[in-house]
Every structure is written in structure tokens, then in C-alpha cells.
Design a protein around this motif. Structure first.
Motif, short mmCIF file in Angstrom:
data_model
loop_
_atom_site.label_atom_id
_atom_site.label_comp_id
_atom_site.label_asym_id
_atom_site.label_seq_id
_atom_site.Cartn_x
_atom_site.Cartn_y
_atom_site.Cartn_z
N LEU A 368 0.86 -1.18 0.00
CA LEU A 368 0.00 0.00 0.00
C LEU A 368 0.89 1.23 0.00
N THR A 369 0.69 2.11 -0.99
CA THR A 369 1.45 3.36 -1.01
C THR A 369 0.46 4.50 -0.85
N GLU A 370 0.93 5.75 -1.02
CA GLU A 370 0.03 6.88 -0.85
C GLU A 370 -1.15 6.80 -1.81
N ASN A 371 -0.89 6.32 -3.03
CA ASN A 371 -1.96 6.36 -4.02
C ASN A 371 -2.11 5.06 -4.82
N SER A 372 -1.62 3.98 -4.26
CA SER A 372 -1.80 2.72 -4.98
C SER A 372 -1.90 1.56 -4.01
N PHE A 373 -2.45 0.47 -4.52
CA PHE A 373 -2.65 -0.72 -3.71
C PHE A 373 -2.42 -1.93 -4.61
N GLN A 374 -1.53 -2.82 -4.20
CA GLN A 374 -1.24 -3.98 -5.04
C GLN A 374 -1.08 -5.22 -4.19
N HIS A 402 6.48 -1.82 -8.58
CA HIS A 402 5.70 -0.60 -8.35
C HIS A 402 6.55 0.64 -8.61
N ASP A 405 7.43 1.01 -12.36
CA ASP A 405 6.25 1.37 -13.17
C ASP A 405 5.83 2.83 -12.95
N ASN A 406 6.13 3.36 -11.77
CA ASN A 406 5.68 4.71 -11.44
C ASN A 406 6.79 5.75 -11.44
#
Lengths: 407, 407
Positions: A368-374, A402, A405-406
Motif C-alpha cells: 500500500l502506497t500513498e496512491n496505490s494498492f497492489q 511498483h 512502473d511509477n
């Protein structure tokens, strides 16, 4: 390319008391210089074996780098073996003798009489001065082969090679240094890689090799010195594409030196400026241990079970759905402002399944990051240490994907 | 004594990409079994070299232990070389094939077609079943020599040697095993050990050796087969005493096989039935990772600083006194019933001191059990990974001493 062999003398090597790290070090040096390293041989302190081996090598190699057997004791037989193998009587070398004396007087110790032996060198050889220990090395041509004899103590050997032997090589051999490119992958096996490369045209001048380690599988390409830079890059990227960026975490030797998966993640994490929290039941600290030296790993918590972790972080476990539990834990950690990124690793499977090399367990990753979930799910097999290591690598790799990709 | 050789195949070995630790491990095994190890040879993936070498060995050795070259890819040439060297055509082994298929189906992965190759074994050879990886080994007699071919992956090789090859040897060779005793220490260097043994009379039939690894320093004694058992024990204990029980964590080969420091701690902890909590700022999960497989490590928490740890566990930090802070943390964890034993590792020193191989940091260990309290303090030097590893070892060793003293 000239053919080179490595020859190590020492009873402690053939009996397995010492791992012969000299051979690997010298080989790496030789390959980079442009030699083809054909063989490593180690023998003990039997004079007949030594003489036989030296004769063999003098007929089949162009160069031989030799270590060990130059000491003062009775089992140090290299000079004697050389003398007998090639009919070169030992001669007393006045300068070598003075160097050995100086070594002892510098240390304010008397020179033991046995050390006199180290000043006896085969007739016609070049002395390789040893400023780092007592025994000088020596070099000579015998048959087809040019031999360099160095002490077995790694630090002395390395210094003598770099300072004395290496400078002599360009005058004696036509060397074109080659270029090694390594494509590094995680999560894909050697045979899988081989299959993905099936049918690909690789020029015969390029050597393709594979190496499966604990932490990565490497696909290696050795390009000749005159191979055009664009074509080197083109072939490398073609192969990397076939292996897929899902698995390729870095390419060494093209534009940069990337290092391990943890080093790649370190670099990417430093770019983001984010901090990471890791909570897990499965790698028992190994993921975080691999990130040693990073400034961004803020917290790492291991507990034995998902329920123990949930209790610690005040959330509810769902034993039947570890994906859901992983998501809840990540959210709880983020809400508690533990870190910017949260990585959760949970596993399904009993302790006995974990320990049994013939049984598997299932790994559930959540990032879980500030704006993503994997999330990802993997089956872990093999001995417990392998399951542990695979868990750590799959966790790091989810993070790596992650971040790449970002970017 | 029968003559044995070690033969390693692999381009990664001759080019120096990999240090051949298999050769040393197998030699040590062979020496203990009663073989004379005469030679180690490593060659790359050139078929002609391989064939020539196999023929040579078949004429001069009684036994040869071979590793590498059994993989599925095109540079894995061992079986083909054996077939050509000794005129033994490759035959498809149905059972080997089924084992390879099972390896993949257990991991829920399709078997790549290239792996089929690994089921091709030279006619008349004995299959060495590989329960630890994909490729089976095989053994055969050729000329004077009995060859055993094993995979190059160290864990697979070791298992196949111990479980498959070793049991076959007593029927084929007349062996009088020698006895290897290894005194294992942590926290003391090789030259320190040598100094402590200065002046000690060791009979000439006993071989004394040293090996310094990352996790322990070993003092090795190789006794001949007919050396009396009491004298073996007496000499071993004399040496162990000179090294001191502060540093000696185990003796292998006398009454038991002790394994690593983590294995010693594992055994002792299992005897107590107690559970352990580890909280730390310095080994970043490595101590707990080393204890993989243990059931008694309940929790492990890493945070970047003593103050972050204190905040998490609700106690007050004293930046000027990390011994006191360690004691407080241990007490807080015990009050929270985290575990029966609490080990706290804190460090003094900035992140840049930690990273700099020329600067040191200070490690503060605290161990709190139900009825005892102990602390130790160590200076950690060298590269960051070494500091990390030393911290993990010193933590485990504090636990080991407590457990041995209170046994």
C-alpha cells in the motif's frame, strides 16, 4: 584468444581446509584482460603430482597463473617442482635474499634459517618482487606456456599480480578485453529463461551463459571487444524484453552497474523519498536484513501469525482470506502513520508445512502506497530457508515493480 | 588409501564468477571418509575439454566426485561428455523423467520442454535421485575410476552426496576414516587463537587447521583413524579451554554435531520452552532471520532509533545511557507479556558512522529472562554488512552463554 590456466598448490586446498578464492579472483582478472580461462587445477604437496601437472600445462596453455607452495617449509615444493619439470636448476638469488632479510629486520625479528630457501629461483626466471610478504614470486617460459608463480596468501598474491604480473602481460600476449553484460531476473527459473530465448539468433561471437544463484538468476552475454556498442545494446534489450520486465530487475554492464535486487530497490526508494514499514509472518526479518544500509526502511515487525499481527496493530483478522487481512493490516499501519509505504507479507500453511521441504505454503503480499494498492500471491516450495528467501525476494520485487512502473 | 579427485564443471567457475565452494566441502567429506584427495579440477563448458579430462581421471584416480553441468540448458554438457568419453550412449530414464515432472507439478508450474534433457543418463549408470531440485545425478565405473556426478547447486549437491553417494562408498572402497573435530568460536580472531595455542604440543599425526568464516572461526583437528578416543577428547578439551568457553560455542565431531551458533541457540531454547522477543535498532532483522525454523522466536521488531523503539513500547529513552534504555525497554516488553525472554539491541553512532567501514559504532545488548538480567557492550567495526552480522552474532551469543550457564 590466448588460453590461460590457474594452478593452485596446497594440501590445505585439496583436503578442503581452505576454499580456493585465489583461483576465482585471478580468473576474473584474466577474463577481463581478454584471456580464455580453460581450467583450474589444485594439487597438494606431492612432488610427482606437481611435476606432472606443470609439464601438462606447459603443453596445452599459453599462460598459467600459479599460487602457493613458495613458503619456507618442507611442504612448499613449487620451485623444486619447476626445476625438475623443466630442467632448470635452482640458483641463489642475491637480491631476493636481501629482500627476505629486510622483511625480517623491518619487523625486528631474526630471519629463520629455513627462509633462505625462498631465495632459490629456477635458472632464467624473472623475479617478481614481493613488497607485501617474505616470498618473492617468479615467472618463466616453459614450452608453449608462460608461467607466473605467486604466493598463496591472498593479499600478497593480489598485490604481486596487480603490480608485477599484470604489467608484463600486454607485451607477451595479444589481448582484446571483452565486455560482459548481465541481465538479472527474479521469479523465473533458468529453464524458463532458456525457453523464452528459444529461436533467438545470437551471433556465434557472443557467448551466452546462465547462472542461478539464491537471490537472482543471471543471463550473461560476453561480447568480443570489437562488437559494436549499438548492437550490444540492441541484443541485450531484445533478450531483456523476451524475459519480460516483470522478471528483469536490472541490467549490469550496459549503462550501469546495478547490483542486487535490494540495491535496485534502494536506489528507487531513495528517488521517491518515501519511508517503508514491513510487517510479516513469513520471512522472519530477512527482507529487512537484505535492505541493510537503506535509510528508508523505518520499521520491520515479525510475528508468528496473521492474528498476532492484527492484534498488535488493532485490526481484525480474517483467517479465511489473507488477502483481505493483508489489506486491513496495511491500512491500519498507514492510518497509524507508521510509514508512507506499507508492505505486508502473510502466509497460509502450518509450521510443519513450512519446515517440510516437500510441502508448500502460500505467500500473500500487499503493498500500500500513498496512491496505490497492489497484491500478489506466490507458492513457496523447498526447504524452509528457501521459502524464507523466496518470500523476502518476492516482497522486494513487488516493491521494485511498483517503483519502476511509477518512475 | 584410495585416490580421489574432485571435478567441477561450469563456465562460471573457470571465469571466476563463482567461487567453487563445492570442491572444498566434498574434499573435507572425502578426507574424513578415508580417501586421499589428490587433485581438484574445474573446466568450463567446452565439450572437448570435458571429454579429455574425464578420460584422464578415469586412468589415474579410484574415485571422482563431480559437480555441475547437469542443468537443462545448452551449456550443461556433463552427461553428453560422459557418453562420448566412455562410449556410453544416453538413454531416457523413465523414473528420472517422472521425478522432474513431479518437481514442477508440486510447484504448480508447467514443466518446460528443455528439462526433458535432464532425464537422459549414460547407459549403465546408477541414477542418484534428487529430492531437492530438478536434476538427478548419476554414478558409473569407467576404467579405474568410479564417478559420481551431482548438480552444482550447493544445497542439492550436499544432500545428494550425503543421502545417495556416501552410502555407496563403503561397498566399493576399503576406507579407514579419520576423525575431524572442529572447535567453533565467535568473537575471537584467527591470529588470537593461534597465539593462545602458542607452545602447545600437538602430536605430528594430528593436523591442525583454521578457517575464518563470516559467522564463526573454526579450529580444526584431523585425527588419524587409530588415534585413541580419550586422547582425542583430551587434546580437544585442552585446546577448547585455551580458547575459553566465553568464545567456544560448540565442538563438532566429538560427541555431537553442533551446527551453527543459531542451531546451538535453537537447541538450548527448545530445552527451556521459553519464548523470545527481539527489539533492536542495529541488525535490521538479521538476528531473527538467522533463527528461521525456530518455534520460540515470537516477535522481532526493528526500528531506526532507540527513541522510536521506546515510543512504540511506551517507555522513556535516555539518549546518554543506552544500557539504561535497553533495560527499560526489556522491562516494558516483559510487562506487556511480549515473551518470556527479551533481547534488546541498541546502538550508538550515526548512520554515516554505521556506513563507513573505517568508523565504529557501539552495540548495547540487554537480555532479560524470568530471573536474570545481563548486558554486554561491543565495538562494531568494518563495512556495514559486517557490523550488522556481528551485532546479530553477539546478540545470539549473549543468549547462548546465558542458556549454557543455566543449563
Amino acid at each position: 584468444m590466448p588460453i590461460l590456466e590457474i594452478f593452485s598448490q596446497g594440501e590445505e586446498i585439496v583436503t578442503g581446509q581452505t576454499v580456493d578464492t585465489n583461483a576465482a579472483w585471478l580468473s576474473e582478472q584474466a577474463v577481463q584482460l581478454g584471456f580464455t580461462v580453460a581450467r583450474h587445477t589444485a594439487v597438494g604437496d606431492k612432488l610427482g603430482d606437481l611435476i606432472g601437472l606443470l609439464k601438462e600445462i606447459s603443453e596445452r596453455a599459453d599462460c598459467c597463473l600459479c599460487t602457493g607452495g613458495l613458503g619456507p617449509t618442507s611442504d612448499d615444493l613449487t620451485a623444486e617442482a619447476v626445476a625438475k619439470a623443466f630442467g632448470l636448476p635452482l640458483a641463489f638469488d642475491e637480491i631476493a635474499y636481501r629482500q627476505i632479510q629486510a622483511y625480517f629486520s623491518n619487523r625486528q625479528r631474526p630471519m629463520p634459517e629455513v627462509n633462505r630457501k625462498q631465495a632459490l629461483l629456477p635458472q632464467g626466471s624473472i623475479r617478481l618482487d614481493n613488497d607485501w610478504g617474505t616470498a618473492p614470486g617468479f615467472a618463466l617460459q616453459a614450452g608453449r606456456c608462460w608461467f607466473a608463480f605467486m604466493p598463496g596468501v591472498p593479499s600478497e598474491m593480489r598485490n604481486i599480480f596487480l603490480e608485477r604480473v599484470k604489467p608484463l602481460l600486454p607485451d607477451r600476449f595479444v589481448l582484446t578485453p571483452s565486455r560482459l553484460v548481465t541481465i538479472k531476473t527474479v521469479g523465473i527459473g533458468e529453464s524458463d529463461i532458456q525457453q523464452r530465448l528459444d529461436g533467438l539468433q545470437i551471433p556465434p561471437s557472443v557467448q551466452l551463459g546462465f547462472r542461478a544463484g539464491i537471490d537472482e538468476v543471471q543471463t550473461k552475454l560476453l561480447f568480443p571487444a570489437d562488437y559494436p556498442a549499438e548492437e550490444t545494446a540492441a541484443l541485450t534489450y531484445t533478450i531483456a524484453e523476451r524475459l519480460s520486465s516483470r522478471f528483469v530487475f536490472g541490467i549490469d554492464g550496459l549503462t550501469e552497474k546495478v547490483g542486487s535486487l535490494a540495491a535496485v530497490v534502494d536506489k528507487l526508494m531513495c528517488e521517491t523519498g518515501a519511508a517503508l514499514a514491513v510487517v510479516e509472518t513469513v520471512n522472519q526479518g530477512l527482507l529487512s536484513a537484505k535492505c541493510m544500509g537503506s535509510a528508508w526502511l523505518k520499521i520491520a515487525v515479525f510475528e508468528r501469525s496473521p492474528s498476532a499481527l492484527c492484534e498488535r496493530f488493532g485490526t481484525a483478522v480474517d483467517e479465511n482470506d489473507l488477502s483481505k487481512t493483508g489489506a486491513r493490516l496495511a491500512k491500519a499501519l498507514q492510518d497509524q502513520r507508521a510509514a508512507d509505504f506499507v508492505l505486508v507479507q502473510l502466509h497460509e500453511g502450518s509450521q510443519s508445512q513450512f519446515r517440510d521441504k516437500d510441502r508448500t505454503i502460500i505467500l500473500y503480499n500487499t503493498l500500500l502506497t500513498e496512491n496505490s494498492f497492489q497484491q500478489s500471491r506466490h507458492i513457496l516450495a523447498g526447504p524452509i530457508e528457501r521459502k524464507q528467501n523466496q518470500a523476502a525476494l518476492f516482497g522486494l520485487d513487488l516493491l521494485r515493480r511498483h517503483l519502476q512502473d511509477n518512475r
